[in-house]
Scaffold this motif. Structure first.
Motif, PDB file in Angstrom:
ATOM      1  N   TYR A   5       6.113  -2.259  11.058  1.00 54.94           N
ATOM      2  CA  TYR A   5       6.232  -1.689  12.358  1.00 54.94           C
ATOM      3  C   TYR A   5       5.209  -0.901  12.739  1.00 54.94           C
ATOM      4  N   LEU A   6       3.930  -1.154  11.935  1.00 55.17           N
ATOM      5  CA  LEU A   6       2.808  -0.846  12.459  1.00 55.17           C
ATOM      6  C   LEU A   6       1.909  -1.885  12.802  1.00 55.17           C
ATOM      7  N   HIS A   7       2.179  -3.104  12.925  1.00 57.73           N
ATOM      8  CA  HIS A   7       1.697  -4.235  13.195  1.00 57.73           C
ATOM      9  C   HIS A   7       0.832  -4.300  14.531  1.00 57.73           C
ATOM     10  N   GLY A  64      -4.865  -1.202   5.437  1.00 62.56           N
ATOM     11  CA  GLY A  64      -3.500  -1.104   4.530  1.00 62.56           C
ATOM     12  C   GLY A  64      -4.292  -1.498   3.143  1.00 62.56           C
ATOM     13  N   ALA A  65      -4.158  -0.728   2.098  1.00 62.78           N
ATOM     14  CA  ALA A  65      -4.573  -1.196   0.864  1.00 62.78           C
ATOM     15  C   ALA A  65      -3.497  -1.341  -0.173  1.00 62.78           C
ATOM     16  N   GLY A  66      -2.506  -2.007   0.294  1.00 66.25           N
ATOM     17  CA  GLY A  66      -1.391  -2.240  -0.724  1.00 66.25           C
ATOM     18  C   GLY A  66      -1.456  -3.499  -1.456  1.00 66.25           C
ATOM     19  N   ALA A 118      -3.126  -5.532   7.353  1.00 64.69           N
ATOM     20  CA  ALA A 118      -1.884  -5.689   6.019  1.00 64.69           C
ATOM     21  C   ALA A 118      -1.227  -4.369   6.048  1.00 64.69           C
ATOM     22  N   LEU A 119      -0.571  -4.144   6.984  1.00 69.41           N
ATOM     23  CA  LEU A 119       0.400  -2.542   7.070  1.00 69.41           C
ATOM     24  C   LEU A 119       1.665  -3.030   7.000  1.00 69.41           C
ATOM     25  N   PRO A 120       2.773  -2.123   6.955  1.00 75.37           N
ATOM     26  CA  PRO A 120       4.071  -2.381   7.105  1.00 75.37           C
ATOM     27  C   PRO A 120       4.241  -2.829   8.476  1.00 75.37           C
ATOM     28  N   LEU A 149      -4.050 -11.301  11.035  1.00 71.35           N
ATOM     29  CA  LEU A 149      -2.924 -10.256  11.371  1.00 71.35           C
ATOM     30  C   LEU A 149      -1.703 -10.798  10.292  1.00 71.35           C
ATOM     31  N   GLU A 150      -1.340  -9.934   9.410  1.00 71.09           N
ATOM     32  CA  GLU A 150      -0.220 -10.484   8.380  1.00 71.09           C
ATOM     33  C   GLU A 150       1.088 -10.765   9.244  1.00 71.09           C
ATOM     34  N   LYS A 151       1.654 -11.692   8.495  1.00 74.22           N
ATOM     35  CA  LYS A 151       3.248 -12.003   8.947  1.00 74.22           C
ATOM     36  C   LYS A 151       4.121 -10.948   8.433  1.00 74.22           C
ATOM     37  N   PRO A 152       5.408 -11.030   9.003  1.00 81.20           N
ATOM     38  CA  PRO A 152       5.574 -11.303  10.269  1.00 81.20           C
ATOM     39  C   PRO A 152       5.086 -10.577  11.336  1.00 81.20           C
ATOM     40  N   ALA A 173      -9.153   0.751   4.948  1.00 80.61           N
ATOM     41  CA  ALA A 173      -8.319   2.367   5.431  1.00 80.61           C
ATOM     42  C   ALA A 173      -7.024   2.180   4.939  1.00 80.61           C
ATOM     43  N   ASP A 174      -6.614   3.281   4.370  1.00 80.09           N
ATOM     44  CA  ASP A 174      -5.185   3.680   3.944  1.00 80.09           C
ATOM     45  C   ASP A 174      -4.906   5.034   3.898  1.00 80.09           C
ATOM     46  N   LEU A 175      -3.586   5.616   4.287  1.00 80.05           N
ATOM     47  CA  LEU A 175      -3.111   6.789   4.179  1.00 80.05           C
ATOM     48  C   LEU A 175      -3.035   7.694   3.075  1.00 80.05           C
ATOM     49  N   ASP A 228       9.456   1.367  -0.203  1.00 78.18           N
ATOM     50  CA  ASP A 228      10.782   1.599   0.533  1.00 78.18           C
ATOM     51  C   ASP A 228      10.879   0.959   1.825  1.00 78.18           C
ATOM     52  N   TRP A 229       9.690   1.169   2.692  1.00 82.81           N
ATOM     53  CA  TRP A 229       9.700   0.732   3.900  1.00 82.81           C
ATOM     54  C   TRP A 229      10.165  -0.889   4.107  1.00 82.81           C
ATOM     55  N   PHE A 230      10.101  -1.702   3.006  1.00 84.64           N
ATOM     56  CA  PHE A 230      10.780  -3.117   3.262  1.00 84.64           C
ATOM     57  C   PHE A 230      12.033  -3.009   3.464  1.00 84.64           C
ATOM     58  N   LEU A 231      12.742  -2.056   2.904  1.00 83.12           N
ATOM     59  CA  LEU A 231      14.153  -1.851   2.902  1.00 83.12           C
ATOM     60  C   LEU A 231      14.736  -0.943   4.059  1.00 83.12           C
TER      61      LEU A 231
HETATM   62  N1  LIG Z   1       1.138 -13.771   3.438  1.00 85.31           N
HETATM   63  C1  LIG Z   1       1.915 -13.274   2.191  1.00 85.31           C
HETATM   64  O1  LIG Z   1       2.197 -14.039   1.530  1.00 85.31           O
HETATM   65  C2  LIG Z   1       2.042 -11.979   2.136  1.00 85.31           C
HETATM   66  C3  LIG Z   1       2.294 -11.348   0.974  1.00 85.31           C
HETATM   67  C4  LIG Z   1       2.953 -10.175   0.888  1.00 85.31           C
HETATM   68  C5  LIG Z   1       2.570  -9.328   1.851  1.00 85.31           C
HETATM   69  N2  LIG Z   1       2.565  -9.723   3.024  1.00 85.31           N
HETATM   70  C6  LIG Z   1       2.450  -9.073   4.356  1.00 85.31           C
HETATM   71  O2  LIG Z   1       1.298  -8.008   4.318  1.00 85.31           O
HETATM   72  C7  LIG Z   1       1.892  -6.869   4.798  1.00 85.31           C
HETATM   73  C8  LIG Z   1       1.672  -5.625   4.007  1.00 85.31           C
HETATM   74  O3  LIG Z   1       2.313  -5.775   2.743  1.00 85.31           O
HETATM   75  P1  LIG Z   1       2.139  -5.334   1.234  1.00 85.31           P
HETATM   76  O4  LIG Z   1       3.013  -5.964   0.371  1.00 85.31           O
HETATM   77  O5  LIG Z   1       0.630  -5.196   0.956  1.00 85.31           O
HETATM   78  O6  LIG Z   1       2.852  -3.847   1.602  1.00 85.31           O
HETATM   79  P2  LIG Z   1       2.310  -2.435   0.830  1.00 85.31           P
HETATM   80  O7  LIG Z   1       3.529  -1.561   1.148  1.00 85.31           O
HETATM   81  O8  LIG Z   1       1.978  -2.521  -0.510  1.00 85.31           O
HETATM   82  O9  LIG Z   1       1.020  -1.823   1.482  1.00 85.31           O
HETATM   83  C9  LIG Z   1       1.031  -1.399   2.844  1.00 85.31           C
HETATM   84  C10 LIG Z   1      -0.232  -0.427   2.708  1.00 85.31           C
HETATM   85  O10 LIG Z   1      -0.140   0.193   4.086  1.00 85.31           O
HETATM   86  C11 LIG Z   1      -0.586   1.539   3.971  1.00 85.31           C
HETATM   87  N3  LIG Z   1      -0.308   2.420   5.057  1.00 85.31           N
HETATM   88  C12 LIG Z   1       1.098   2.781   5.833  1.00 85.31           C
HETATM   89  N4  LIG Z   1       0.952   3.218   6.965  1.00 85.31           N
HETATM   90  C13 LIG Z   1      -0.356   3.185   7.361  1.00 85.31           C
HETATM   91  C14 LIG Z   1      -1.169   3.933   8.062  1.00 85.31           C
HETATM   92  N5  LIG Z   1      -0.760   4.480   9.274  1.00 85.31           N
HETATM   93  N6  LIG Z   1      -2.463   3.810   8.068  1.00 85.31           N
HETATM   94  C15 LIG Z   1      -3.210   3.062   7.111  1.00 85.31           C
HETATM   95  N7  LIG Z   1      -2.425   2.806   6.112  1.00 85.31           N
HETATM   96  C16 LIG Z   1      -1.195   2.747   6.228  1.00 85.31           C
HETATM   97  C17 LIG Z   1       0.416   2.060   2.994  1.00 85.31           C
HETATM   98  O11 LIG Z   1       0.070   3.521   2.208  1.00 85.31           O
HETATM   99  C18 LIG Z   1       0.197   0.833   1.853  1.00 85.31           C
HETATM  100  O12 LIG Z   1      -0.698   1.208   0.842  1.00 85.31           O
HETATM  101  C19 LIG Z   1       3.041  -7.161   5.452  1.00 85.31           C
HETATM  102  O13 LIG Z   1       3.140  -7.392   6.893  1.00 85.31           O
HETATM  103  C20 LIG Z   1       3.748  -7.946   4.417  1.00 85.31           C
HETATM  104  O14 LIG Z   1       4.857  -8.738   4.906  1.00 85.31           O
HETATM  105  C21 LIG Z   1       2.242 -11.209   3.387  1.00 85.31           C
END
Ligand SMILES: NC(=O)c1ccc[n+]([C@@H]2O[C@H](COP(=O)([O-])OP(=O)(O)OC[C@H]3O[C@@H](n4cnc5c(N)ncnc54)[C@H](O)[C@@H]3O)[C@@H](O)[C@H]2O)c1
Length: 335
Positions: A77-79, A12-14, A73-75, A95-98, A36-38, A165-168
């Motif tokens: 449902y993928l954890h 997850g490169a979000g 660091a994925l949505p 493993l990111e929360k939740p 890795a990120d899609l 969108d996935w957050f919602l």
């Molecule tokens: N600890 C904290 O304070 C904190 C803060 C923000 C987010 N988070 C958590 O981190 C996680 C990620 O959040 P985010 O804000 O970075 O989300 P994000 O949507 O910005 O990033 C998620 C990334 O995952 C990629 N992705 C989706 N499906 C994939 C797959 N099958 N294979 C590879 N990549 C895929 C998406 O393209 C996206 O770039 C969540 O669990 C969120 O709750 C934690």
């Protein structure tokens, strides 16, 4: 031990991925090896910034790189699927929360990690933030006497256009503001009080401009030690706020997580001098490294991540039924 270098691959490169890479870059004993990120553009940008390999498929990344640690660091449902795959390759996990969408999914992760004998840290960042650590130290030292209550308030524009969108979408996120930020509050309250939630009464609202998740929640909790606590969160238009008031028999703390800590033992609040510590994500990785080296659990093991999810499930059950709900004999014993 000092010369051991563990490799980390990030899935997850979000938005949060940069915090992981930043922490890894600043630490001895860790080296980022891949991302890795899609979304190939995102993966390649981070890869170029931190000098690591980029992949689209995280399975291919794990098979090729064989990292010591995988950061997930994925949505939400993928954890679970990513954690099970990482465990099957013997990778330790950040493993990111939740932790996952449900306690049942958490159980699968716990089982897989046990079988593979790998350590897992669930990213409950609250435990690693300087003001929070200071508040915990003051509470445990008796500076404000015995705890009487905690009131945690968090407001933000949850529906801002930049939120993916996935957050919602309930099936992908597990819920709205309470699943994302409420889990931080549940964790913060349990950890600061050193006691698990035993009773929940909650109301939620659904007036968001996007998606199908709750946009606010008002939650009344009672802990095993008898302390009551509230969580009030609203994600609609208005002023942002992130404040926890902790009330004891001898004084009060006002904790503005990530900003400041205030104390009163009579009279107006005075700011507490909070010593600067390492960045929260560095402390998280340090915690995981210590568990890997020592073979023990991290401070936020998967059993605890599951306990937080159980409280969240009970919050939603209370909101749906309109009745208070008990934690059915399960407790968060692993804080
Ligand atoms: N600890 C904290 O304070 C904190 C803060 C923000 C987010 N988070 C958590 O981190 C996680 C990620 O959040 P985010 O804000 O970075 O989300 P994000 O949507 O910005 O990033 C998620 C990334 O995952 C990629 N992705 C989706 N499906 C994939 C797959 N099958 N294979 C590879 N990549 C895929 C998406 O393209 C996206 O770039 C969540 O669990 C969120 O709750 C934690």
């Amino acid at each position: 031990m000092a010369n051991v270098e563990r490799t980390v691959a990030v899935i997850g490169a979000g938005a949060i991925a940069g915090h992981h890479f930043g922490a890894i870059a600043g630490m001895k004993g860790l080296r980022a090896c891949a991302v890795a990120d899609l979304n190939a553009v995102r993966a390649e940008e981070l890869a170029a910034q931190f000098g690591v390999a980029a992949y689209r498929d995280y399975r291919e990344m794990i098979r090729s790189e064989r990292p010591d640690i995988v950061a997930i660091a994925l949505p939400h449902y993928l954890h679970k699927e990513a954690a099970l795959f990482a465990a099957s390759y013997g990778c330790h996990m950040m493993l990111e929360k939740p932790m996952a969408l449900s306690a049942a999914e958490c159980d699968e992760i716990i089982h897989a990690a046990r079988l593979a004998d790998v350590r897992v840290l669930v990213g409950h960042t609250q435990h690693y933030m300087a003001e929070n650590i200071m508040a915990k130290t003051m509470i445990d030292s008796g500076a404000i006497g015995s705890l009487v209550m905690m009131n945690d308030i968090r407001h933000m524009d949850y529906y801002r256009s930049s939120r993916p969108d996935w957050f919602l979408e309930k099936t992908k996120s597990g819920g709205g503001i309470l699943a994302n930020l409420g889990t931080h509050s549940i964790d913060k309250i349990q950890w600061l009080a050193g006691s698990a939630v035993r009773k929940v009464n909650a109301s939620v609202s659904y007036h968001g401009s996007r998606g199908n998740v709750e946009g606010s929640g008002l939650v009344y909790l009672e802990l095993e030690n008898g302390m009551p606590a509230t969580i009030a969160q609203a994600g609609y238009n208005g002023a942002a706020r992130n404040e926890t008031e902790i009330i004891g028999t001898k004084g009060m703390l006002k904790l503005m997580t990530g900003d400041s800590l205030w104390v009163s033992t009579g009279g107006p609040y005075e700011q507490v001098d909070v010593p600067r510590s390492a960045a929260p994500f560095e402390l998280q990785y340090g915690d995981l490294l210590q568990a890997i080296a020592g073979g023990g659990e991290t401070s936020c093991p998967p059993k605890y991540g599951r306990d937080v999810i159980r409280v969240l499930e009970t919050v939603y059950a209370s909101a749906a039924s309109g009745k208070e709900q008990y934690m059915e004999g399960e407790d968060a014993t692993s804080m």
